[in-house]
Write an enzyme that holds these catalytic residues in place. Structure first.
Site: not given
Ligand code: AR6
Length: 174
Positions: A23, A121-123, A9-10, A31-33
């Protein structure tokens, strides 16, 4: 520069900077954001709002990057970048590569050396993992930067396996 891969987990990374797959609104998302804003607390969103009110009234353009502090995260900085939505009609790989290059440029401006990246971009943005891995590794390894470690933090075994495979196939500069 060392390119390292970890599964995890980042938001848990004790690094100088974590990169956020944001975005252009800079106002958070999923997601990550979502994870970064949730764990990092309101200080990050407050700074993002200030950036929106000053430098990025039209939003942060795709492929660019900007830093805020990291609030309650174990990292010192968050570097927000906006990946391109994947398209079958148009080749947007240059924009995806730009996210990595511009994030490293911001890291250099901050004077930091260890940067953690998600697979941008992979999610939600739909990029196939193998293609995204190839672009990410290409952009990072070709960058002129003072960053010493680019750490890819892959969310789960499948993503980790794809990046491991891509890194093994990758021609490295000696
Ligand atoms: N740590 C590391 N990787 C993660 C984590 C995490 N905590 N959570 C998800 N991933 P995404 P995008 C992986 O959707 O495709 C947001 O709403 C995930 O499995 O976070 O660039 C933004 O606001 C995937 O492999 O980012 C934008 O609107 C990768 O991180 C939009 O989504 C990226 O998935 C950006 O979409």
């Amino acid at each position: 520069m060392d390119i390292t891969l970890v599964m995890g987990d980042i938001t848990m990374q004790e690094v100088d900077a974590v990169v956020n797959a944001a975005n252009s609104s800079l106002m958070g998302g999923a997601g990550v954001d979502g994870a970064i804003h949730e764990r990092g607390g309101p200080a990050i969103l407050e700074e993002c709002r200030r950036l929106r009110d000053t430098r990025y009234a039209e939003g942060l353009p795709t492929g660019q990057a900007v830093a805020t502090t990291a609030g309650l995260l174990p990292a010192t900085w968050v570097i927000h970048t906006v990946g391109p939505v994947h398209s079958r009609e148009e080749d947007r790989s240059e924009l995806l590569a730009s996210c990595y290059r511009e994030s490293l440029k911001v890291a250099d401006e901050l004077g930091v050396h260890v940067v953690a990246f998600p697979a941008i971009s992979t999610g939600l943005f739909g990029w196939p993992m193998d293609d995204a891995a190839r672009i990410a590794l290409g952009a990072v390894s070709a960058a002129e930067t003072s960053v010493r470690e680019a750490r890819f933090v892959l969310f789960g075994a499948p993503a980790y396996a794809v990046f491991t495979d891509a890194l093994m196939k990758f021609p490295r500069k000696s």
